[in-house]
Write an enzyme that holds these catalytic residues in place. Structure first.
Site, PDB file in Angstrom:
ATOM      1  N   SER A   1      -3.502 -10.211  10.609  1.00 55.00           N
ATOM      2  CA  SER A   1      -3.228 -11.506  11.232  1.00 55.00           C
ATOM      3  C   SER A   1      -4.019 -12.581  10.505  1.00 55.00           C
ATOM      4  CB  SER A   1      -3.625 -11.479  12.717  1.00 55.00           C
ATOM      5  OG  SER A   1      -5.035 -11.311  12.840  1.00 55.00           O
ATOM      6  N   LYS A   2      -3.867 -13.821  10.958  1.00 55.35           N
ATOM      7  CA  LYS A   2      -4.554 -14.941  10.298  1.00 55.35           C
ATOM      8  C   LYS A   2      -6.064 -14.812  10.355  1.00 55.35           C
ATOM      9  CE  LYS A   2      -0.956 -18.441  10.795  1.00 55.35           C
ATOM     10  NZ  LYS A   2      -0.591 -19.762  11.369  1.00 55.35           N
ATOM     11  N   ARG A   3      -6.581 -14.169  11.404  1.00 52.14           N
ATOM     12  CA  ARG A   3      -8.029 -14.048  11.513  1.00 52.14           C
ATOM     13  C   ARG A   3      -8.600 -13.154  10.419  1.00 52.14           C
ATOM     14  NH1 ARG A   3      -9.601  -9.346  14.352  1.00 52.14           N
ATOM     15  NH2 ARG A   3      -7.847  -8.178  15.202  1.00 52.14           N
ATOM     16  N   HIS A   4      -7.746 -12.358   9.762  1.00 48.20           N
ATOM     17  CA  HIS A   4      -8.187 -11.536   8.639  1.00 48.20           C
ATOM     18  C   HIS A   4      -8.053 -12.291   7.314  1.00 48.20           C
ATOM     19  CE1 HIS A   4      -6.820  -8.263  11.526  1.00 48.20           C
ATOM     20  NE2 HIS A   4      -8.111  -8.035  11.371  1.00 48.20           N
ATOM     21  N   GLY A   5      -7.601 -13.522   7.374  1.00 46.79           N
ATOM     22  CA  GLY A   5      -7.375 -14.281   6.147  1.00 46.79           C
ATOM     23  C   GLY A   5      -5.961 -14.169   5.633  1.00 46.79           C
TER      24      GLY A   5
END
Length: 478
Positions: A240-244
């Site tokens: 997801s976006k939180r992983h970059g």
């Protein structure tokens, strides 16, 4: 099947930008096809009118072009191909493989509720299957799914897969508004475009038996399927976006080069021994679906950043100069001098992880004016260095050759004569020339700036120091 007859497709939906998972799927299709000398097709699945947008379509195409994943045909747009889908639906109706269903949403809910009460899977019960009904307002068209037996296929990544037909309900292939459903449109397109291999994410595994049954009902050859493992973040949860995990264009705008991103994507679920870095020629040569693993790939944004830094260091100066120019323009440095940019690139690339970082580092040599960092200004631009700077400036004006070798000789003589260490002069000079306390080597900086800029910036730094002493209004620009 001749390898030269191999045809693959990448079919993104323009309901958002192209992200890491989609880009990996596009890359694997592209590598497989290029290795086999086949044909790679781009198809835009834009039948969801409410969520599809021209902006997302443009972003997908821009992403593919930036990555260098060129296509041989397309882009085809599903929204412009309804005539193909309707012909296929009519074929199925004529052959008795599909039928009109008049069940209302309320009827369908009652059927599902009865199935739940009996402990069965809630699905359509085939009420209209054998009634021979024609079209009517609000009716749909359904595919006749075999009531018994199995549907199986050999997944080129996951191996044999088998599904019980009785678990599937009669699939809607035309909605009540007359539009084709996803499964019908995909199969009709793949037949029309003569797709031989469907390479896609493993979230599509459960779609495959339904699509195979449409092929069988049409008596058409079934393509080979390969479902790629999902991509996880470093914490082993879904990416997801939180992983970059951002869009491809976001990585472009952050100053990543396309090749390290492609290299990182290739290693998400695929391997070739212990090799980590591949040229595009090597990827095409070595790629094989046999080496795509069944386990999920793990995306690591930090590793991608390190890989980008490595490719920047290894890239030719002229290539980086071309790549860097748009980032300089974004920072207001329009029409930068090509020769100066190239010299800056040659010293900045060993210490830059992204093109954005490199552009910021190059500001000192391309800006007409620089702004002194307050901490560096307060610490190093003091009255005690004025005489040194003025004396040095006189010598810099007179030196016959202005290059790194000549500058180093001048400094050695100057420091010996003044009986001081380089550090006493280097930091004040660095702040005077770049505005910052950190920069490439001082001789490299001076060589890039050239005599005229160096002399002028030292002169302005001296004026700045004297104005601070007098308590005059401070100007932090030089």
């Amino acid at each position: 099947m001749s390898e030269k007859n191999i045809v693959t497709r990448f079919p993104p939906s323009p309901t958002g930008y192209l992200h890491i998972g989609g880009a990996r799927t596009a890359l694997f299709n592209w590598l497989f096809t290029r290795q086999k000398g086949g044909k790679f097709i781009l198809r835009i699945e834009d039948t969801d009118e409410n969520r599809s947008s021209d902006e997302a379509t443009r972003a997908i195409i821009d992403s593919m072009e930036w990555l260098g994943l060129t296509w041989d045909e397309g882009p085809y747009f599903q929204s412009r191909r309804y005539h193909i889908y309707n012909k296929v639906i009519d074929r199925l109706l004529t052959a008795g493989e599909a039928y009109h269903c008049h069940c209302s949403p309320e009827d369908l809910e009652k059927q599902r509720q009865r199935a739940r009460e009996r402990g069965l899977k809630p699905k359509y019960d085939g009420t209209c299957r054998d009634l021979g009904l024609g079209p009517a307002p609000g009716s749909v068209v359904r595919l006749k799914i075999p009531l018994t037996g199995i549907t199986s296929f050999n997944d080129l990544v996951k191996g044999p897969r088998t599904f019980n037909n009785e678990e599937l309900d009669d699939l809607i292939i035309r909605r009540s508004n007359g539009s084709p459903t996803y499964h019908l449109a995909v199969v009709a397109d793949d037949i029309n475009l003569r797709i031989t291999h469907v390479i896609r994410g493993d979230d599509h595994v459960n779609n495959t038996p339904r699509q195979i049954l449409i092929y069988k009902a049409l008596r058409e050859p079934i393509p080979k399927y390969a479902h790629l493992p999902m991509i996880l973040g470093p914490d082993k949860t879904r990416l997801s976006k939180r992983h970059g995990a951002m869009s491809v264009l976001a990585y472009r705008d952050m100053g990543y080069l396309p090749h390290p991103l492609l290299n990182a994507l290739a290693r998400l679920g695929w391997s070739y021994g212990d090799q980590e870095k591949f040229s595009m020629a090597e990827l095409i040569e070595k790629f094989s679906l046999n080496n795509v693993g069944k386990a999920a790939g793990v995306f690591n944004a930090d590793k991608l950043l390190d890989l980008n830094a490595w490719y920047i260091r290894e890239s030719p100066d002229e290539f980086l100069t071309e790549q860097l120019t748009p980032f300089l323009e974004t920072q207001g440095l329009s029409s930068p001098d090509h020769k100066t940019v190239r010299k800056a690139v040659s010293i900045l690339k060993v210490r830059s992880k992204t093109l954005v970082e490199m552009a910021e580092g190059a500001r000192f040599c391309l800006s007409q004016e620089i702004r002194y960092d307050k901490k560096g200004d307060d610490k190093f631009l003091k009255s005690g260095v004025v005489d040194l700077l003025e004396d040095l400036n006189r010598r810099l004006k007179a030196i016959p050759e202005f290059n790194q070798e000549a500058l180093e000789k001048l400094f050695m003589d100057f420091l010996e004569e003044k009986e001081i260490k380089l550090r006493k002069l280097a930091q004040p000079l660095r702040v005077a020339l770049t505005g910052k306390t950190a920069s490439p080597g001082i001789f490299e900086v001076m060589d890039i700036l050239g005599r005229e800029k160096v002399v002028e910036r030292i002169r302005k730094a001296v004026i700045h120091i004297r104005n601070k002493e007098k308590g005059a209004p401070e100007r932090s620009e030089a």
